[in-house]
Scaffold this active site. Structure first.
Site: not given
Ligand code: ATP
Ligand code: MG
Length: 547
Positions: A33, A261, A271
């Site tokens: 994103e 992750r 982020k």
């Protein structure tokens, strides 16, 4: 032949190929994103996706997931692309979720027409409240039974901008009692009228949610295997439900697989959270060398190779794990040992005066630049009567286990002479001001190479009159708590002493440094020239210690 050790993603693909999947149809994607810079967690996803594509001779689509005009910005697109290239990977095609806004809108109408989506006039808070929790069934919205006709009409009005932000949403009609919370009538569209989308400008008043966009984008692009981190595992049934309702006959349904992750101790890797550190000015921007962003790591002195090797070493796993920062440091140290230019720098100087050395004499001595490389390569360093060494390297009276310099003892200056300390002078406060020494002229051959003589200690040094003043930044972890990623109050755990700045004295060859050049300050650590350096004001960031 030795059997290849396959990672679990490779095993999945091998299995699919064996059961008849056409190799030509393999296609992967990386979907960031554009709401911030890439971090080292992304490096994991990038590494495995692109390596798989390399192995199976296919490619990766770089898809920007630009469904939220509030936080997303065009500038992040460039930074993200730059960082992927820096890591050494090249995508086949660059796409945008916003390219599919029309298609998604069309798909949404298919769901409405099938009676599987409805416009809800409640606020997002009310909707959230009615979803309840794992232990309680959710409540159905009073608008759930709206007719198809009414829903189509209202959705059209939403699209045309007839409602204000937050007035209504489009929801999928699935199951308010599902044990999977993602299936409790998730929101598909919300109204965001006031923001300009960096690509579609003001064309749209409604924006698809991430969940509504993601699987459909994979489907539109005919991604064969969609790899993502575990937070999306619970979303898989929802993606399946959406696709089952819109898919065309014979089209490929992407398969989604999850891997863990990357969590890095004393760091946060999201982020959204990193953005808060930037906005609150806790760090000096996204590329602050304390940030786990690729831009921050680059500025700190990390190389793409060291990051890729680190990722390769930690591997793919299905279990959530916290990786110790020392593993990343090991990887960069290993690389820097090979490639960094050696220089001598004194951080906390004390002055040596060599009494039997001529006052104005300067000798230019040979010093090796890359001791680990086969081909020898030397530079000249100036030697003179007044020399700086580190304060910590001198102790007036020798103690057991102190193998450095003391009165009456001999040491060798690196690539230079052997010195003996004879006496000291003091400051008014009693601390040592200067050390008076004598040098052994014969301890260095005429060609400038040190002669063999057994001396236990070799010290780094800088000639006082030739020393270049430099600024150095020394870093500590940004967070005090090991598992800061998992904490809600992570902002309370910021290490206020994560940056220390000091002045140091370097040999003159340092003047040739250019931005991002990597150095080993001998006996001190690895350093990298910072981008804010000026010709007369060199700033170095400490990458990592020597051991
Ligand atoms: P945000 O906090 O905005 O969600 P993010 O850091 O999770 O940001 P995304 O843009 O959502 O980043 O992620 C893009 C891709 O990178 C996704 O496929 C995601 O699975 C992967 N990814 C993100 N963070 C990690 C991580 N820590 N380890 C491995 N992969 C990650
Ligand atoms: Mg994310």
């Amino acid at each position: 032949m030795k059997k290849e050790n396959l990672n679990f993603l490779e095993k999945i693909i091998e299995k699919d190929l064996k059961s008849g999947f056409t190799k030509k149809k393999l296609l992967f994607r990386f979907p960031p994103e554009p709401n911030g810079y890439l971090h080292i967690g992304h490096a994991k996803s990038i590494f495995f996706n692109f390596k798989l594509a390399e192995k199976y001779k296919t490619s990766v689509i770089l898809r920007f997931d630009d469904t939220n005009p509030i936080e997303e910005k065009k500038k992040f697109i460039e930074y993200i692309k730059n960082d992927i290239l820096w890591l050494g990977f090249k995508w086949k095609k660059e796409t945008y979720a916003s390219n599919y806004f029309n298609k998604l809108y069309f798909f949404a109408k298919i769901l409405i027409k099938k009676g599987k989506a409805y416009v809800d006039d409640q606020t997002q808070e009310q909707i959230q409240e009615q979803k309840k929790n794992h232990f309680e069934n959710g409540m159905e919205s009073p608008y759930r039974k709206r007719s198809i006709k009414e829903n189509l009409f209202l959705f059209e009005k939403m699209k045309n901008g007839d409602f204000n932000d937050g007035e209504c949403v489009l929801r999928a009609k699935i199951d308010m009692k599902s044990p999977n919370m993602n299936l409790r009538d998730p929101i598909m569209y919300r109204i965001i009228k006031k923001k300009n989308h960096f690509k579609t400008k003001k064309n749209w008043c409604i924006y698809p949610t991430y969940d509504w966009t993601h699987g459909q984008s994979d489907y539109i692009e005919q991604i064969s295997h969609s790899f993502c981190s575990f937070e999306f595992e619970n979303h898989k049934p929802l993606y399946k439900w959406f696709l089952k309702n819109i898919k065309k006959k014979n089209s490929l349904i992407p398969k989604q697989y999850e891997f863990s992750r990357l969590n890095l101790n004393y760091n946060i890797l999201s982020k959204r959270k990193l953005q808060i550190l930037v906005k609150k000015k806790i760090v000096n921007g996204w590329d602050d060398p304390r940030m786990p962003t690729l831009a921050g790591l680059r500025r700190r002195g990390y190389t793409p190779k060291s990051i890729n090797n680190f990722i390769k070493k930690i591997g793919l796993s299905k279990r959530e794990n916290n990786i110790d920062i020392s593993l990343l440091e090991f990887s960069i140290r290993k690389h820097l040992k090979k490639i960094s230019y050696r220089v001598m720098v004194v951080i906390n100087p004390i002055l040596l005066i060599i009494e039997n050395y001529p006052d104005d004499k300067v000798e230019w001595l040979n010093s090796e630049n890359f001791p680990n490389q086969l081909k020898k390569n030397y530079r000249k360093i100036p030697f003179s009567k007044k020399i700086y060494i580190e304060n910590e390297d001198f102790l007036e009276k020798k103690k057991t286990n102190f193998f450095r310099f003391s009165l009456g003892e001999e040491i060798r200056l690196k690539n230079a002479y052997i010195l003996k300390a004879n006496k000291i002078s003091r400051n008014l406060d009693g601390s040592i001001k200067q050390i008076y020494c004598t040098y052994d002229k014969k301890s260095l051959s005429k060609t400038g190479f040190t002669r063999k003589k057994k001396i236990k200690c070799t010290l780094h040094w800088v000639s006082k009159i030739h020393a270049i003043k430099i600024k150095i930044n020394i870093y500590d972890n940004l967070f005090l708590e090991k598992k800061s990623e998992q904490l809600k109050n992570y902002l309370d755990k910021i290490n206020k002493n994560s940056l220390k700045t000091t002045i140091a004295y370097a040999e003159p060859s340092i003047r040739k440094a250019t931005i991002y050049n990597k150095f080993q300050f001998q006996r001190i650590g690895y350093f990298c020239l910072d981008k804010l350096s000026k010709k007369k004001k060199l700033i170095f960031n400490k990458t990592v210690s020597l051991t």
